[in-house]
Scaffold this motif. Sequence first.
Motif, PDB file in Angstrom:
ATOM      1  N   ALA A 161      -3.938   7.174  -5.781  1.00  0.00           N
ATOM      2  CA  ALA A 161      -2.841   7.248  -4.818  1.00  0.00           C
ATOM      3  C   ALA A 161      -2.924   8.583  -4.099  1.00  0.00           C
ATOM      4  CB  ALA A 161      -1.495   7.108  -5.522  1.00  0.00           C
ATOM      5  N   ASP A 162      -2.642   8.583  -2.812  1.00  0.00           N
ATOM      6  CA  ASP A 162      -2.585   9.805  -2.017  1.00  0.00           C
ATOM      7  C   ASP A 162      -1.117  10.181  -1.820  1.00  0.00           C
ATOM      8  OD1 ASP A 162      -5.391   9.984  -1.674  1.00  0.00           O
ATOM      9  OD2 ASP A 162      -5.301   8.496  -0.080  1.00  0.00           O
ATOM     10  N   VAL A 163      -0.781  11.414  -2.168  1.00  0.00           N
ATOM     11  CA  VAL A 163       0.603  11.870  -2.078  1.00  0.00           C
ATOM     12  C   VAL A 163       0.962  12.117  -0.618  1.00  0.00           C
ATOM     13  CG1 VAL A 163       2.241  13.652  -2.755  1.00  0.00           C
ATOM     14  CG2 VAL A 163       0.470  12.911  -4.364  1.00  0.00           C
ATOM     15  N   LEU A 164       1.976  11.429  -0.141  1.00  0.00           N
ATOM     16  CA  LEU A 164       2.490  11.658   1.206  1.00  0.00           C
ATOM     17  C   LEU A 164       3.551  12.751   1.192  1.00  0.00           C
ATOM     18  CD1 LEU A 164       2.834   7.933   2.357  1.00  0.00           C
ATOM     19  CD2 LEU A 164       0.995   9.540   2.911  1.00  0.00           C
ATOM     20  N   GLU A 165       4.376  12.724   0.155  1.00  0.00           N
ATOM     21  CA  GLU A 165       5.442  13.707   0.002  1.00  0.00           C
ATOM     22  C   GLU A 165       5.838  13.764  -1.457  1.00  0.00           C
ATOM     23  OE1 GLU A 165       9.792  14.848   1.995  1.00  0.00           O
ATOM     24  OE2 GLU A 165       8.926  12.842   2.265  1.00  0.00           O
ATOM     25  N   ALA A 166       6.128  14.955  -1.956  1.00  0.00           N
ATOM     26  CA  ALA A 166       6.617  15.125  -3.325  1.00  0.00           C
ATOM     27  C   ALA A 166       7.636  16.251  -3.314  1.00  0.00           C
ATOM     28  CB  ALA A 166       5.474  15.437  -4.282  1.00  0.00           C
ATOM     29  N   THR A 167       8.869  15.930  -3.671  1.00  0.00           N
ATOM     30  CA  THR A 167       9.952  16.903  -3.663  1.00  0.00           C
ATOM     31  C   THR A 167      10.564  16.985  -5.053  1.00  0.00           C
ATOM     32  OG1 THR A 167      11.750  15.368  -3.148  1.00  0.00           O
ATOM     33  CG2 THR A 167      10.418  16.159  -1.288  1.00  0.00           C
ATOM     34  N   SER A 168      11.648  17.714  -5.165  1.00  0.00           N
ATOM     35  CA  SER A 168      12.332  17.820  -6.449  1.00  0.00           C
ATOM     36  C   SER A 168      13.096  16.553  -6.791  1.00  0.00           C
ATOM     37  CB  SER A 168      13.304  19.006  -6.427  1.00  0.00           C
ATOM     38  OG  SER A 168      14.289  18.817  -5.418  1.00  0.00           O
ATOM     39  N   ALA A 225       5.095  18.671 -15.044  1.00  0.00           N
ATOM     40  CA  ALA A 225       4.107  19.680 -14.673  1.00  0.00           C
ATOM     41  C   ALA A 225       4.391  20.043 -13.221  1.00  0.00           C
ATOM     42  CB  ALA A 225       2.683  19.136 -14.836  1.00  0.00           C
ATOM     43  N   ASP A 226       3.660  21.007 -12.695  1.00  0.00           N
ATOM     44  CA  ASP A 226       3.853  21.365 -11.295  1.00  0.00           C
ATOM     45  C   ASP A 226       3.615  20.142 -10.429  1.00  0.00           C
ATOM     46  OD1 ASP A 226       4.339  23.943 -12.100  1.00  0.00           O
ATOM     47  OD2 ASP A 226       2.303  24.647 -11.677  1.00  0.00           O
ATOM     48  N   ARG A 227       4.523  19.896  -9.505  1.00  0.00           N
ATOM     49  CA  ARG A 227       4.399  18.672  -8.711  1.00  0.00           C
ATOM     50  C   ARG A 227       3.206  18.748  -7.756  1.00  0.00           C
ATOM     51  NH1 ARG A 227       9.533  20.599  -6.369  1.00  0.00           N
ATOM     52  NH2 ARG A 227       9.201  21.327  -4.234  1.00  0.00           N
ATOM     53  N   PRO A 228       2.622  17.610  -7.450  1.00  0.00           N
ATOM     54  CA  PRO A 228       1.432  17.603  -6.598  1.00  0.00           C
ATOM     55  C   PRO A 228       1.775  17.943  -5.153  1.00  0.00           C
ATOM     56  CG  PRO A 228       2.163  15.373  -7.030  1.00  0.00           C
ATOM     57  CD  PRO A 228       3.018  16.263  -7.890  1.00  0.00           C
ATOM     58  N   ALA A 229       0.763  18.401  -4.422  1.00  0.00           N
ATOM     59  CA  ALA A 229       0.945  18.747  -3.014  1.00  0.00           C
ATOM     60  C   ALA A 229       0.697  17.522  -2.142  1.00  0.00           C
ATOM     61  CB  ALA A 229      -0.018  19.863  -2.633  1.00  0.00           C
ATOM     62  N   SER A 251       0.810  -1.219   0.000  1.00  0.00           N
ATOM     63  CA  SER A 251       0.000   0.000   0.000  1.00  0.00           C
ATOM     64  C   SER A 251       0.840   1.264   0.000  1.00  0.00           C
ATOM     65  CB  SER A 251      -0.925   0.014   1.226  1.00  0.00           C
ATOM     66  OG  SER A 251      -0.159  -0.018   2.422  1.00  0.00           O
ATOM     67  N   ARG A 252       2.168   1.110  -0.168  1.00  0.00           N
ATOM     68  CA  ARG A 252       3.052   2.275  -0.134  1.00  0.00           C
ATOM     69  C   ARG A 252       4.029   2.191  -1.295  1.00  0.00           C
ATOM     70  NH1 ARG A 252       4.094   5.321   4.552  1.00  0.00           N
ATOM     71  NH2 ARG A 252       2.013   4.665   5.181  1.00  0.00           N
ATOM     72  N   VAL A 253       4.268   3.306  -1.970  1.00  0.00           N
ATOM     73  CA  VAL A 253       5.252   3.389  -3.053  1.00  0.00           C
ATOM     74  C   VAL A 253       6.219   4.509  -2.737  1.00  0.00           C
ATOM     75  CG1 VAL A 253       5.651   3.806  -5.510  1.00  0.00           C
ATOM     76  CG2 VAL A 253       3.612   2.562  -4.787  1.00  0.00           C
ATOM     77  N   VAL A 254       7.488   4.229  -2.820  1.00  0.00           N
ATOM     78  CA  VAL A 254       8.530   5.236  -2.662  1.00  0.00           C
ATOM     79  C   VAL A 254       9.342   5.274  -3.952  1.00  0.00           C
ATOM     80  CG1 VAL A 254      10.550   5.972  -1.345  1.00  0.00           C
ATOM     81  CG2 VAL A 254       8.633   4.852  -0.182  1.00  0.00           C
ATOM     82  N   ALA A 255       9.508   6.449  -4.534  1.00  0.00           N
ATOM     83  CA  ALA A 255      10.227   6.595  -5.798  1.00  0.00           C
ATOM     84  C   ALA A 255      11.267   7.697  -5.694  1.00  0.00           C
ATOM     85  CB  ALA A 255       9.253   6.902  -6.934  1.00  0.00           C
ATOM     86  N   GLY A 256      12.355   7.540  -6.399  1.00  0.00           N
ATOM     87  CA  GLY A 256      13.408   8.547  -6.470  1.00  0.00           C
ATOM     88  C   GLY A 256      13.735   8.858  -7.919  1.00  0.00           C
ATOM     89  N   GLY A 257      14.761   9.687  -8.130  1.00  0.00           N
ATOM     90  CA  GLY A 257      15.156  10.039  -9.488  1.00  0.00           C
ATOM     91  C   GLY A 257      14.034  10.666 -10.269  1.00  0.00           C
ATOM     92  N   VAL A 258      13.251  11.519  -9.624  1.00  0.00           N
ATOM     93  CA  VAL A 258      12.013  12.030 -10.214  1.00  0.00           C
ATOM     94  C   VAL A 258      12.270  13.047 -11.324  1.00  0.00           C
ATOM     95  CG1 VAL A 258      11.707  13.990  -8.643  1.00  0.00           C
ATOM     96  CG2 VAL A 258       9.703  12.822  -9.550  1.00  0.00           C
ATOM     97  N   ASN A 259      11.336  13.125 -12.247  1.00  0.00           N
ATOM     98  CA  ASN A 259      11.320  14.174 -13.270  1.00  0.00           C
ATOM     99  C   ASN A 259       9.900  14.703 -13.344  1.00  0.00           C
ATOM    100  OD1 ASN A 259      12.543  15.686 -15.554  1.00  0.00           O
ATOM    101  ND2 ASN A 259      11.071  14.528 -16.780  1.00  0.00           N
ATOM    102  N   TRP A 260       9.734  15.997 -13.108  1.00  0.00           N
ATOM    103  CA  TRP A 260       8.402  16.604 -13.158  1.00  0.00           C
ATOM    104  C   TRP A 260       8.191  17.272 -14.508  1.00  0.00           C
ATOM    105  CZ3 TRP A 260       5.543  14.670  -9.647  1.00  0.00           C
ATOM    106  CH2 TRP A 260       6.012  14.420  -8.356  1.00  0.00           C
TER     107      TRP A 260
END
Length: 380
Positions: free
Chosen positions: A324-331, A302-306, A291-300
């Motif tokens: 999916a509910d966003v727990l955290e979204a960074t650069s 569009a404006d990233r979700p809150a 029930s949890r997904v953690v991802a790195g190496g992100v590329n946005w």
Amino acid sequence: MIAPSRLGRFADSVLVAMSGGVDSSLTAALLAGEGRPVIGVTMKTFCYSGVEGPSRTCCGLDGIADAKSVAAQLDMPHHVFDVEEDFTRDVIDDFVSEYAAGRTPIPCVRCNSFTKFRDLLRRADGLGCRWLATGHYARVVRPGAGRPELRRGADDRKDQTYFLWGIPRRALDRLLLPVGDLTKPQVRAEARRLGLDTADKPESFEICFVPDNDYAGVLRRYLPDDHPALSPGAIRLEDGSEAGRHPGYAHYTVGQRKGLPGGFAEPMFVLEIRPSSRDVVIGPRTSLARSRVVAGGVNWLADRPAAGERVGVRIRHGAPIVDADVLEATSTGFSLDLPTPQAAITPGQSAVLYRGDLVLGGGIIVSAGGPLASRVPGRS
């Protein structure tokens, strides 16, 4: 016949990436039919002489020949550019290092993100082309004064945005995707109407440098014989007990059923790969759900979700987009909570985020839980 107005009307020349398949062939034909100056480009991605089997793939030697043939039909210039060095560094080396680390990479994502689009933009500049076009089933929408947006293809069964989340955002300013509003049958019908040589060419599904889907065979060419990924280890149950032996964890991926020990009351699946101990952990289908997904190496793109926003996520090619509910979204990464747990969330695969049909961006799955990772090994 497809209405020319679908493509818009730009006077500047277009560089068309031609793989030798029907999609990119029709892309070139539609743009040329608009009266635009069109230049075809095909990339030679690796040395074919040392690999058996890839000649009929989209990136193989037959693909280059087919692209040249269609370009000749359309009376347009065509160039072949050798990107073997970049492709080896960005895609093959990453493929090997990811499998060696117990993850399951997606070479086509890596190729688009690091090799093809960046090189195509550079080639477009060198050839004086304002626009870049490809045959991907996706759409670029230009909403007035806003920044261009990448949106899912009209045919969800063929949508290829899962493979495009990592392209440079600046590429959207110049990108044309003429077949994104079409279905595959429509593409083939139009290609037949235009008499294109590739109209009935079969689709290619294999990875261009992995003949016969023998991933371990590729690894054996690049890794030493005694590398842990190719060395025997234990197949263990969730309680730690040994259920069998394996010839190397590189032969396995999360969610795999084939090649596992039998004799259990229910089918068993790979749950986890542990490179440090060379263990492959297996269990029943119910144990695959996370029930949890953690991802790195992100590329946005569009404006990233809150944090707290509900978005859609696709966690593997061909899987449905789920809430999916966003727990955290960074650069650098994001973490998600899945109201409905999903099976086989696989490290190394992509997690692509959507707001409706808008592609927000994506990242490489690090784990199905744990702290937010800021970087994926092999990605810079």
